[in-house]
Design an enzyme around this catalytic site. Structure first.
Site, PDB file in Angstrom:
ATOM      1  N   ASP A 110       0.851  -1.196   0.000  1.00 22.04           N
ATOM      2  CA  ASP A 110       0.000   0.000   0.000  1.00 22.04           C
ATOM      3  C   ASP A 110       0.886   1.244   0.000  1.00 22.04           C
ATOM      4  OD1 ASP A 110       0.537   1.008   2.722  1.00 22.04           O
ATOM      5  OD2 ASP A 110      -0.532  -0.769   3.430  1.00 22.04           O
ATOM      6  N   HIS A 125       8.435  -5.296  -1.477  1.00 24.78           N
ATOM      7  CA  HIS A 125       7.546  -6.183  -2.239  1.00 24.78           C
ATOM      8  C   HIS A 125       6.754  -5.453  -3.319  1.00 24.78           C
ATOM      9  CE1 HIS A 125       7.617  -9.218   1.361  1.00 24.78           C
ATOM     10  NE2 HIS A 125       8.719  -9.226   0.644  1.00 24.78           N
ATOM     11  N   CYS A 162       4.318  -4.687 -26.569  1.00 18.62           N
ATOM     12  CA  CYS A 162       4.491  -6.046 -27.097  1.00 18.62           C
ATOM     13  C   CYS A 162       3.218  -6.879 -27.042  1.00 18.62           C
ATOM     14  CB  CYS A 162       5.609  -6.767 -26.360  1.00 18.62           C
ATOM     15  SG  CYS A 162       5.108  -7.415 -24.757  1.00 18.62           S
TER      16      CYS A 162
HETATM   17  N1  LIG Z   1      -0.948  -3.430   3.730  1.00 14.68           N
HETATM   18  C1  LIG Z   1      -0.310  -4.220   2.862  1.00 14.68           C
HETATM   19  O1  LIG Z   1       0.318  -3.756   1.930  1.00 14.68           O
HETATM   20  C2  LIG Z   1      -0.356  -5.717   3.069  1.00 14.68           C
HETATM   21  C3  LIG Z   1      -1.480  -6.319   3.616  1.00 14.68           C
HETATM   22  C4  LIG Z   1      -1.485  -7.714   3.755  1.00 14.68           C
HETATM   23  C5  LIG Z   1      -0.361  -8.448   3.378  1.00 14.68           C
HETATM   24  N2  LIG Z   1       0.723  -7.825   2.845  1.00 14.68           N
HETATM   25  C6  LIG Z   1       1.881  -8.666   2.460  1.00 14.68           C
HETATM   26  O2  LIG Z   1       1.854  -9.769   3.322  1.00 14.68           O
HETATM   27  C7  LIG Z   1       3.107 -10.355   3.536  1.00 14.68           C
HETATM   28  C8  LIG Z   1       3.026 -10.817   4.971  1.00 14.68           C
HETATM   29  O3  LIG Z   1       4.005 -10.454   5.852  1.00 14.68           O
HETATM   30  P1  LIG Z   1       3.849  -9.401   7.053  1.00 14.68           P
HETATM   31  O4  LIG Z   1       4.829  -9.857   8.078  1.00 14.68           O
HETATM   32  O5  LIG Z   1       3.934  -8.034   6.511  1.00 14.68           O
HETATM   33  O6  LIG Z   1       2.373  -9.543   7.611  1.00 14.68           O
HETATM   34  P2  LIG Z   1       1.615 -10.720   8.380  1.00 14.68           P
HETATM   35  O7  LIG Z   1       0.192 -10.597   7.960  1.00 14.68           O
HETATM   36  O8  LIG Z   1       2.299 -12.022   8.234  1.00 14.68           O
HETATM   37  O9  LIG Z   1       1.751 -10.321   9.921  1.00 14.68           O
HETATM   38  C9  LIG Z   1       1.164  -9.157  10.434  1.00 14.68           C
HETATM   39  C10 LIG Z   1       1.761  -8.882  11.799  1.00 14.68           C
HETATM   40  O10 LIG Z   1       1.227  -7.653  12.252  1.00 14.68           O
HETATM   41  C11 LIG Z   1       0.888  -7.761  13.615  1.00 14.68           C
HETATM   42  N3  LIG Z   1      -0.153  -6.771  13.866  1.00 14.68           N
HETATM   43  C12 LIG Z   1      -1.489  -6.888  13.691  1.00 14.68           C
HETATM   44  N4  LIG Z   1      -2.093  -5.730  13.994  1.00 14.68           N
HETATM   45  C13 LIG Z   1      -1.117  -4.869  14.373  1.00 14.68           C
HETATM   46  C14 LIG Z   1      -1.112  -3.513  14.791  1.00 14.68           C
HETATM   47  N5  LIG Z   1      -2.254  -2.812  14.886  1.00 14.68           N
HETATM   48  N6  LIG Z   1       0.067  -2.931  15.102  1.00 14.68           N
HETATM   49  C15 LIG Z   1       1.233  -3.635  15.021  1.00 14.68           C
HETATM   50  N7  LIG Z   1       1.287  -4.933  14.627  1.00 14.68           N
HETATM   51  C16 LIG Z   1       0.126  -5.523  14.308  1.00 14.68           C
HETATM   52  C17 LIG Z   1       0.462  -9.193  13.800  1.00 14.68           C
HETATM   53  O11 LIG Z   1       0.609  -9.588  15.151  1.00 14.68           O
HETATM   54  C18 LIG Z   1       1.434  -9.921  12.864  1.00 14.68           C
HETATM   55  O12 LIG Z   1       2.613 -10.270  13.557  1.00 14.68           O
HETATM   56  C19 LIG Z   1       4.088  -9.292   3.138  1.00 14.68           C
HETATM   57  O13 LIG Z   1       4.764  -9.779   2.039  1.00 14.68           O
HETATM   58  C20 LIG Z   1       3.245  -8.101   2.685  1.00 14.68           C
HETATM   59  O14 LIG Z   1       3.723  -7.612   1.430  1.00 14.68           O
HETATM   60  C21 LIG Z   1       0.744  -6.485   2.689  1.00 14.68           C
HETATM   61 ZN   LIG Z   2       5.402  -5.777 -23.122  1.00 18.32          ZN
END
Ligand SMILES: NC(=O)c1ccc[n+]([C@@H]2O[C@H](COP(=O)([O-])OP(=O)(O)OC[C@H]3O[C@@H](n4cnc5c(N)ncnc54)[C@H](O)[C@@H]3O)[C@@H](O)[C@H]2O)c1
Ligand SMILES: [Zn+2]
Length: 261
Positions: A110, A125, A162
């Site tokens: 995001d 990512h 392309c």
């Molecule tokens: N917003 C986004 O862009 C988005 C959303 C979902 C997943 N992803 C992608 O998901 C993959 C997953 O890995 P990840 O480790 O980022 O996420 P994850 O979903 O695996 O883990 C989320 C973590 O955030 C913690 N959490 C939940 N609410 C919280 C809060 N209010 N404050 C602080 N911590 C909080 C949880 O305890 C958990 O440990 C990444 O590759 C990411 O690119 C991105």
């Molecule tokens: Zn192309």
């Protein structure tokens, strides 16, 4: 809200702060993490099964529609107090007498850090707002229509150069991170005095290696997460709080301390 003393001390002393963020950073803005169950058209699919090259090969229109719905959802939410605090901290740190830096390295696709005012955010990512040709890799600058209501399938646009399919500009499970982005992230955490790891479960590699590299290179590592994670053992200090509560409290205390110097 009490800021743990070792976190405050490290934040006041640090010349170079790096904040490594994950999906939990945006949770209080209303963006679901991958742990949260999906809803609506995609509820029977795990995100890990949609964010893959195999899913795209099998059914690009289905995966494209899912990304359009995520793009639309993010466009309708706002940065939270945690995103705003980080952007403000970067500004006041740069202006201070000791001119410190506060940089963000995120796994999130995001744009909430940017919309809060953070600059030069490193996106490990990729980004929901960038697209490229799956065949010739050319960035796609054409318009992307987000349906008002989520729909199950939308044909992706084709590359003007392309004719290949245009794909999301994100890194899927099983894909390599762009080398220069990874090297930039490693250089930042290895050069940091303080690395705050916020809202990441620490299970997606290689991003999960950044706190380990930071600690190995001498940074103080602090985890901000309400739950225990794979990062917890690596951190010098764990702060069991949410991003939108912890970060504004920390930044306010750092600024108050600086005012006393
Ligand atoms: N917003 C986004 O862009 C988005 C959303 C979902 C997943 N992803 C992608 O998901 C993959 C997953 O890995 P990840 O480790 O980022 O996420 P994850 O979903 O695996 O883990 C989320 C973590 O955030 C913690 N959490 C939940 N609410 C919280 C809060 N209010 N404050 C602080 N911590 C909080 C949880 O305890 C958990 O440990 C990444 O590759 C990411 O690119 C991105
Ligand atoms: Zn192309």
């Amino acid at each position: 809200m009490v800021v743990p003393q070792p976190v405050l001390e490290a934040a006041v002393d640090a010349r170079r702060v790096v904040v490594v963020t994950g999906a939990g950073m945006s949770a209080e803005s209303g963006v679901p993490t991958f742990r949260d169950a999906q809803t609506g058209l995609w509820e029977q699919y795990a995100a890990e099964d949609l964010a893959t090259p195999e899913a795209w090969e099998r059914d690009p229109a289905f995966v494209w529609a899912w990304y359009l719905s995520r793009f639309g959802a993010v466009a309708h939410v706002q940065p939270n107090a945690g995103h705003l605090a980080l952007a403000r901290w970067a500004g006041t740190a740069a202006d201070g007498a000791r001119s410190a830096s506060v940089r963000v390295v995120t796994q999130n696709i995001d744009d909430l850090h940017e919309r809060a005012g953070s600059h030069d955010v490193v996106h490990l990512h990729g980004s929901l707002t960038s697209f490229r040709c799956e065949r010739c890799e050319t960035a796609y600058a054409g318009s992307v229509d987000v349906p008002e209501q989520p729909v199950e399938r939308v044909d992706p646009p084709t590359c003007p150069r392309c004719g290949g399919l245009v794909r999301p500009g994100v890194v899927w499970f099983g894909e390599l991170l762009p080398l220069e982005v990874w090297e930039q992230a490693v250089a930042l955490v290895e050069d940091a005095d303080l690395v705050l790891v916020v809202g990441t479960s620490g299970i997606v590699h290689p991003a999960a290696g950044l706190p380990v590299l930071a600690r190995g290179a001498g940074a103080v590592v602090v985890e901000v997460n309400p739950l225990e994670t794979d990062v917890s053992d690596v951190a010098h200090v764990v702060w069991r709080e949410t991003a939108a509560l912890a970060l504004p409290a920390l930044v306010a205390e750092v600024e108050a301390r600086r005012g006393q110097d």
